[in-house]
Design a protein around this motif. Structure first.
Motif: not given
Length: 353
Positions: A133, A136, A206, A249, A252, A302-303, A306
């Motif tokens: 994540w 990106h 993050h 989430c 992910d 994305i997912c 990740a």
């Protein structure tokens, strides 16, 4: 090679013209948001190009081209008689009103990150490695918050929490809540505003998102009952939480089962784990629709990358569906798994030991 059906080919090409138009217009939506054009038109009053240029500080020649493109997309209105442009009330809700339940600009920022990060994902396709994540482009973090926040504003306090057995009463009386994968803290701050007697901690691995969440909590006036800490889902501190929430989430995570086990260890007796996940049916054929199209695309770019960047790398994907999510929860040691409610974009699950 089989001969193509020319009628089907024409139909496909027509669809592609529309899709390319949507992709191009999406970039213009992000541009218009960044330079403040939509906000300057939010009152809905018809405006000439020169007047709008003066209002926004945007150069008139660029603005005329942008307005023409948006009118061609039917994202803004154009009056040929007066040569003025305007936003309808519906268009204003979608493009200009940040707190509207229909605000959609964040979705285009998420798509922007997909284009920008495509080379990283292409490399991952070849190597099998993940893309974290944090790897990106920054527009993903801002876009994700702005995309999901309207749904949370509409449903979290009004529908989702009341659908959980006994949870709303605990929050009103004063409860301890952990929001895992909180990002910029939109969901955490929303709950803190609604339930001032409770204490909330948002966790996210993050660091920049945590810093943004802290600043937002200060500006929202809830820093006295909300804290944000950098931590992973498998190691967040604290115990005896009455509610642990995960908003969009869990899929992910590289090891969602391990995260679930940690949730079980840190919940108070009788506590609830609320899981909010993208809406999905359990079979691919039932997800071949506009919502599934968006979520499978985001999951690809994305997912899933990740998840594959982390330990275990289960790769649930954004269209995991209830059956696979149930298996994760049961494997984590829980016995109660119930779909409490849903929207066209989300499923909300109530989990207890």
């Amino acid at each position: 090679m089989r001969e193509p059906d020319m009628q089907k080919l024409d139909t496909l090409v027509s669809r592609l013209v529309g899709d390319v138009g949507a992709a191009v217009t999406g970039a213009l939506v992000v541009l218009g948001d960044h330079v403040g054009i939509f906000r300057a038109m939010a009152d809905g009053e018809p405006v000439q190009v020169a007047e709008l240029a003066a209002r926004t500080g945007v150069k008139e020649r660029y603005l005329r081209e942008w307005l023409s493109a948006q009118a061609a997309a039917d994202y803004i209105c154009y009056d040929e008689r007066t040569e003025r442009f305007s936003l309808s009330p519906e268009q204003a809700m979608v493009f200009a009103e940040e707190n509207s339940p229909a605000f959609f600009v964040g979705a285009f920022e998420v798509v922007q990150s997909m284009w920008m990060d495509e080379p990283k994902i292409a490399d991952a396709f070849r190597t099998g490695k993940g893309v974290g994540w944090h790897e990106h482009s920054n527009c993903l973090f801002r876009g994700t918050e702005r995309f999901f926040r309207p749904g949370y504003n509409s449903y979290l306090v009004a529908d989702w929490i009341p659908a959980l057995d006994g949870v709303e009463a605990k929050l009103k009386a004063g409860a301890s809540v952990a929001d895992i994968g909180c990002g910029h803290g939109a969901s955490t701050i929303l709950m803190a505003n609604a339930y001032p007697a409770s204490r909330f901690i948002g966790f996210d691995y993050h660091g920049p998102s945590i810093e943004r969440a802290r600043a937002t909590a200060e500006s929202a006036g809830v820093a006295d009952r909300v804290t944000f800490e950098q931590s992973s889902a498998a190691a967040f501190p604290g115990r005896d939480y009455d509610l642990i929430a995960m908003f969009d989430c869990l899929h992910d995570m590289g090891d969602p089962v391990g995260a679930g086990r940690h949730v079980r260890e840190t919940l108070a007796p009788g506590g609830t784990w609320m899981i909010v996940e993208p809406f999905a049916h359990d079979h691919l054929k039932d997800n071949l629709n506009p919502v599934g199209r968006v979520y499978y695309g985001a999951s690809t770019m994305i997912c899933t990358p990740a998840s594959l960047a982390q330990e275990v790398g289960l790769g649930l994907g954004a269209q995991a569906g209830e059956v696979r999510l149930r298996r994760v929860v049961l494997d984590a040691g829980f016995t109660h798994f119930h779909r409490a409610t849903e929207t066209p974009f989300n499923m909300v699950f109530e989990v207890r030991a």
